[in-house]
Scaffold this motif. Structure first.
Motif, PDB file in Angstrom:
ATOM      1  N   ARG A   1       0.846  -1.206   0.000  1.00 58.42           N
ATOM      2  CA  ARG A   1       0.000   0.000   0.000  1.00 58.42           C
ATOM      3  C   ARG A   1       0.877   1.249   0.000  1.00 58.42           C
ATOM      4  O   ARG A   1       0.687   2.165  -0.794  1.00 58.42           O
ATOM      5  CB  ARG A   1      -0.864   0.007   1.296  1.00 58.42           C
ATOM      6  CG  ARG A   1      -2.080  -0.861   1.276  1.00 58.42           C
ATOM      7  CD  ARG A   1      -3.199  -0.155   0.607  1.00 58.42           C
ATOM      8  NE  ARG A   1      -4.369  -0.948   0.266  1.00 58.42           N
ATOM      9  CZ  ARG A   1      -4.415  -2.212  -0.105  1.00 58.42           C
ATOM     10  NH1 ARG A   1      -3.329  -2.902  -0.159  1.00 58.42           N
ATOM     11  NH2 ARG A   1      -5.525  -2.819  -0.411  1.00 58.42           N
TER      12      ARG A   1
ATOM     13  N   THR B   1       2.968  15.441 -11.927  1.00 56.40           N
ATOM     14  CA  THR B   1       1.984  16.113 -12.779  1.00 56.40           C
ATOM     15  C   THR B   1       1.800  17.563 -12.317  1.00 56.40           C
ATOM     16  O   THR B   1       1.747  18.494 -13.116  1.00 56.40           O
ATOM     17  CB  THR B   1       0.625  15.382 -12.696  1.00 56.40           C
ATOM     18  OG1 THR B   1       0.397  15.013 -11.340  1.00 56.40           O
ATOM     19  CG2 THR B   1       0.648  14.155 -13.571  1.00 56.40           C
TER      20      THR B   1
ATOM     21  N   GLN C   1       4.049   5.936  -4.991  1.00 64.40           N
ATOM     22  CA  GLN C   1       3.975   6.153  -6.437  1.00 64.40           C
ATOM     23  C   GLN C   1       2.927   7.212  -6.765  1.00 64.40           C
ATOM     24  O   GLN C   1       3.179   8.136  -7.538  1.00 64.40           O
ATOM     25  CB  GLN C   1       3.598   4.840  -7.121  1.00 64.40           C
ATOM     26  CG  GLN C   1       4.747   3.877  -7.240  1.00 64.40           C
ATOM     27  CD  GLN C   1       4.213   2.452  -7.280  1.00 64.40           C
ATOM     28  OE1 GLN C   1       3.009   2.261  -7.516  1.00 64.40           O
ATOM     29  NE2 GLN C   1       5.069   1.479  -7.047  1.00 64.40           N
ATOM     30  N   LEU C   2       1.805   7.057  -6.132  1.00 65.83           N
ATOM     31  CA  LEU C   2       0.732   8.020  -6.426  1.00 65.83           C
ATOM     32  C   LEU C   2       1.210   9.428  -6.110  1.00 65.83           C
ATOM     33  O   LEU C   2       1.087  10.361  -6.910  1.00 65.83           O
ATOM     34  CB  LEU C   2      -0.503   7.680  -5.570  1.00 65.83           C
ATOM     35  CG  LEU C   2      -1.233   6.393  -5.980  1.00 65.83           C
ATOM     36  CD1 LEU C   2      -2.323   6.062  -4.966  1.00 65.83           C
ATOM     37  CD2 LEU C   2      -1.812   6.592  -7.372  1.00 65.83           C
ATOM     38  N   LEU C   3       1.829   9.537  -4.932  1.00 71.34           N
ATOM     39  CA  LEU C   3       2.319  10.848  -4.507  1.00 71.34           C
ATOM     40  C   LEU C   3       3.305  11.376  -5.552  1.00 71.34           C
ATOM     41  O   LEU C   3       3.191  12.495  -6.051  1.00 71.34           O
ATOM     42  CB  LEU C   3       3.035  10.662  -3.149  1.00 71.34           C
ATOM     43  CG  LEU C   3       2.975  11.855  -2.192  1.00 71.34           C
ATOM     44  CD1 LEU C   3       1.501  12.164  -1.890  1.00 71.34           C
ATOM     45  CD2 LEU C   3       3.724  11.511  -0.908  1.00 71.34           C
ATOM     46  N   GLU C   4       4.153  10.470  -5.942  1.00 70.56           N
ATOM     47  CA  GLU C   4       5.190  10.812  -6.913  1.00 70.56           C
ATOM     48  C   GLU C   4       4.523  11.329  -8.189  1.00 70.56           C
ATOM     49  O   GLU C   4       4.816  12.428  -8.685  1.00 70.56           O
ATOM     50  CB  GLU C   4       6.009   9.541  -7.185  1.00 70.56           C
ATOM     51  CG  GLU C   4       7.062   9.654  -8.314  1.00 70.56           C
ATOM     52  CD  GLU C   4       7.985  10.837  -8.109  1.00 70.56           C
ATOM     53  OE1 GLU C   4       8.303  11.528  -9.071  1.00 70.56           O
ATOM     54  OE2 GLU C   4       8.280  11.108  -6.923  1.00 70.56           O
ATOM     55  N   ARG C   5       3.573  10.578  -8.632  1.00 70.38           N
ATOM     56  CA  ARG C   5       2.913  10.974  -9.886  1.00 70.38           C
ATOM     57  C   ARG C   5       2.207  12.294  -9.706  1.00 70.38           C
ATOM     58  O   ARG C   5       2.267  13.198 -10.534  1.00 70.38           O
ATOM     59  CB  ARG C   5       1.912   9.878 -10.284  1.00 70.38           C
ATOM     60  CG  ARG C   5       2.566   8.928 -11.253  1.00 70.38           C
ATOM     61  CD  ARG C   5       1.704   7.721 -11.537  1.00 70.38           C
ATOM     62  NE  ARG C   5       0.283   8.044 -11.794  1.00 70.38           N
ATOM     63  CZ  ARG C   5      -0.690   7.181 -11.527  1.00 70.38           C
ATOM     64  NH1 ARG C   5      -0.405   6.037 -10.941  1.00 70.38           N
ATOM     65  NH2 ARG C   5      -1.935   7.487 -11.792  1.00 70.38           N
ATOM     66  N   ALA C   6       1.550  12.376  -8.515  1.00 75.35           N
ATOM     67  CA  ALA C   6       0.798  13.615  -8.270  1.00 75.35           C
ATOM     68  C   ALA C   6       1.768  14.804  -8.361  1.00 75.35           C
ATOM     69  O   ALA C   6       1.538  15.776  -9.094  1.00 75.35           O
ATOM     70  CB  ALA C   6       0.168  13.533  -6.882  1.00 75.35           C
ATOM     71  N   ARG C   7       2.864  14.626  -7.681  1.00 75.33           N
ATOM     72  CA  ARG C   7       3.803  15.761  -7.667  1.00 75.33           C
ATOM     73  C   ARG C   7       4.311  16.044  -9.075  1.00 75.33           C
ATOM     74  O   ARG C   7       4.370  17.196  -9.529  1.00 75.33           O
ATOM     75  CB  ARG C   7       5.002  15.372  -6.775  1.00 75.33           C
ATOM     76  CG  ARG C   7       4.653  15.400  -5.309  1.00 75.33           C
ATOM     77  CD  ARG C   7       5.895  15.656  -4.484  1.00 75.33           C
ATOM     78  NE  ARG C   7       5.549  15.473  -3.075  1.00 75.33           N
ATOM     79  CZ  ARG C   7       5.982  14.402  -2.355  1.00 75.33           C
ATOM     80  NH1 ARG C   7       6.779  13.512  -2.907  1.00 75.33           N
ATOM     81  NH2 ARG C   7       5.604  14.269  -1.095  1.00 75.33           N
TER      82      ARG C   7
ATOM     83  N   GLU D   1       2.435   1.933  -3.167  1.00 77.69           N
ATOM     84  CA  GLU D   1       1.423   2.480  -4.071  1.00 77.69           C
ATOM     85  C   GLU D   1       1.231   3.966  -3.765  1.00 77.69           C
ATOM     86  O   GLU D   1       1.214   4.821  -4.653  1.00 77.69           O
ATOM     87  CB  GLU D   1       0.118   1.714  -3.821  1.00 77.69           C
ATOM     88  CG  GLU D   1      -0.910   1.846  -4.886  1.00 77.69           C
ATOM     89  CD  GLU D   1      -2.189   1.106  -4.451  1.00 77.69           C
ATOM     90  OE1 GLU D   1      -2.255   0.730  -3.244  1.00 77.69           O
ATOM     91  OE2 GLU D   1      -3.070   0.906  -5.268  1.00 77.69           O
ATOM     92  N   LEU D   2       1.162   4.225  -2.467  1.00 78.53           N
ATOM     93  CA  LEU D   2       0.959   5.604  -2.031  1.00 78.53           C
ATOM     94  C   LEU D   2       2.109   6.459  -2.555  1.00 78.53           C
ATOM     95  O   LEU D   2       1.922   7.499  -3.187  1.00 78.53           O
ATOM     96  CB  LEU D   2       0.940   5.635  -0.494  1.00 78.53           C
ATOM     97  CG  LEU D   2       0.345   6.896   0.128  1.00 78.53           C
ATOM     98  CD1 LEU D   2      -1.123   7.010  -0.267  1.00 78.53           C
ATOM     99  CD2 LEU D   2       0.485   6.828   1.648  1.00 78.53           C
TER     100      LEU D   2
END
Lengths: 72, 422
Positions: free
Chosen positions: B320, B334, B326-332, B323-324
């Motif tokens: 998890r 973008t 990665q998501l954070l990474e992607r969010a940042r 995943e978090l």
């Protein structure tokens, strides 16, 4: 480990507990559950495992008692 | 001959008259073939007649048998006590002493063949009657409280049964009822002993034991009365007569047939050592089975608990958190892009704004004329001398009053004011 669990209603039988434990492991491994669900499932799994272990310990204790009992 | 019927108290008939009358009656009976067993033989030298007792094979009835000494001596094999015979005899009355006897004119020894044939006939008769029916057979008690034993006193059979039984199970208890196991009295004595033991409630199995012997010796154990007594008995009966090959009818009537007295002991009591071994073996097997089950279940449980999802829940969380991450990474990422683009966009707009903004123009020396109301003056029309105006220059505003107006003649000026200064 606690001795064999007192047979009140909510203590599942050994087979029921083991069956549910298998189900919990399968669900967790399949993934796709929410974080909260996973945690809840995992905790349930731990509880079930303890119940099974208690049953097995109880059985072994009773068996050993008999075997030691007559020294054979 | 005055008939005896006329005899009265006053003129009684003499003894000789009665004796003669009886003798005449008896003589009328004539001869008959009689089967029986010779009980006693009374042969005195010098006496012409041999006196014997002929016993009925079943009933406890016997009669005196007489025959000529010459006939007696001519018999081969010689007549011995206990021999079964068939005699052709005439009931006769010896007047002198008023004694009655069967006068034998022919004595036939009952040979072995005859004897066996007779037993076989008896077997068929009794079998037809159902005395040997298998459904009548009762099971022996596994552990008899008390064993009734019918045997000859001090016989090998007695010792065999007692010793073997005790060796198998020391606590076995016996009630021994002695009986003659041979000769004419044997059958009735065995019956008597059997019935005594049968009556004893403490005895729950009876064994009739005798060592080996000839067919004649074992004859009593094919005796009909004995067979009926065994049939009537309530207690299970074991027949242990002779050796393996001997099989008197008692074997068929009894509930269980033992080949020898020793074999009977084996049938009567279990071998305690063997039984105990069996019990121990069974118990150990049960224990090992249960232990195996518990071990197997333990193994399966351990296997379940060792699965990563259970043993190390962090794997769940790790997945998890990755995943978090990665998501954070992607969010940042973008977000970053967007900001960059936004920044570019702003920069671009600003540049454009600046480009369009009059300030740059003013900096290049142009000024913007605005009337008192702030409107931009684009044409001389309408502007009279002495009106208040302000002039916007790069760094501020000049307030002025007009002194006059000078209108251009060509009309291309209005066109140039309409274009942007790219």
């Amino acid at each position: 480990m606690s001795d064999s669990p007192t047979p009140d209603q909510d203590t599942p039988t050994y087979e029921a507990a083991r069956e549910e434990l298998v189900e919990v492991v399968r669900t967790l491994e399949a993934g796709g559950t929410t974080l909260e669900e996973s945690l809840a499932l995992w905790e349930r799994g731990e509880r079930l495992a303890q119940v099974c272990q208690a049953w097995l310990d109880g059985a072994r204790e009773r068996l050993d008692a008999v075997i030691e009992g007559d020294g054979s | 001959m005055p008939t005896l019927r006329d005899a009265t108290l006053e003129s009684p008939a003499p003894v000789r008259a009665v004796a003669n009358a009886v003798s005449q009656w008896i003589d009328r009976l004539g001869a008959v073939w009689v089967e029986g067993q010779i009980a006693q033989v009374n042969r005195r030298p010098g006496v012409g007649t041999v006196f014997m007792t002929l016993r009925d094979p079943i009933a406890d009835i016997s009669m005196t048998l007489t025959c000529q000494r010459t006939l007696f001596d001519s018999l081969n094999p010689p007549l011995v006590e206990g021999a079964s015979v068939v005699v052709h005899a005439r009931p006769s009355f010896y007047a002198n002493r008023g004694s009655f006897s069967l006068y034998a004119r022919d004595i036939r020894m009952v040979g072995l063949g005859e004897l066996l044939a007779r037993i076989e006939r008896r077997r068929q008769l009794l079998a037809a009657e159902g005395l040997f029916a298998p459904e009548l057979k009762r099971d022996l008690p596994f552990l008899p409280a008390r064993v009734g034993l019918v045997t000859a006193p001090g016989s090998a059979a007695e010792r065999d049964v007692l010793d073997n039984a005790r060796r198998r199970w020391a606590a076995v208890e016996f009630t021994v009822a002695y009986a003659a196991m041979q000769g004419p009295r044997s059958a009735s004595e065995v019956i008597e002993a059997l019935e005594k033991l049968d009556a004893d409630p403490g005895v729950d199995v009876i064994v009739v034991a005798r060592g080996g012997g000839s067919v004649e010796d074992l004859l009593p154990f094919s005796d009909e009365a004995l067979l009926r007594a065994v049939h009537r008995a309530r207690t299970p009966v074991v027949s242990a007569i002779g050796h393996e090959q001997d099989s008197p009818l008692l074997d068929l009537a009894a509930d269980v047939r033992a080949s020898t007295p020793t074999d009977a002991a084996k049938l009567l009591v279990p071998d305690m050592a063997e039984e105990l071994a069996g019990v121990t073996w069974a118990r150990d097997r049960v224990r090992s089975v249960v232990t195996r089950i518990v071990d197997r279940e333990q193994e399966r449980l351990d296997q379940l608990r060792s699965r990563p999802v259970m043993a190390d829940p962090r794997t769940l969380l790790a997945a998890r958190s990755d995943e978090l991450g990665q998501l954070l990474e992607r969010a940042r990422r973008t977000l970053g892009h967007r900001l960059d683009r936004a920044a570019d966009d702003i920069g671009h707009q600003r540049a454009r704004a600046r480009a369009l903004s009059p300030l740059a123009i003013l900096q290049r020396g142009y000024a913007v004329l605005q009337d008192a109301d702030g409107h931009v003056v684009t044409s001389v029309a309408g502007i009279a001398a002495g009106t208040d105006v302000s002039v916007r220059v790069a760094d501020g505003r000049v307030l002025a009053r007009t002194t006059g107006v000078d209108a251009d003649t060509s009309n291309d000026h209005s066109r140039t004011e309409g274009t942007d200064d790219e």
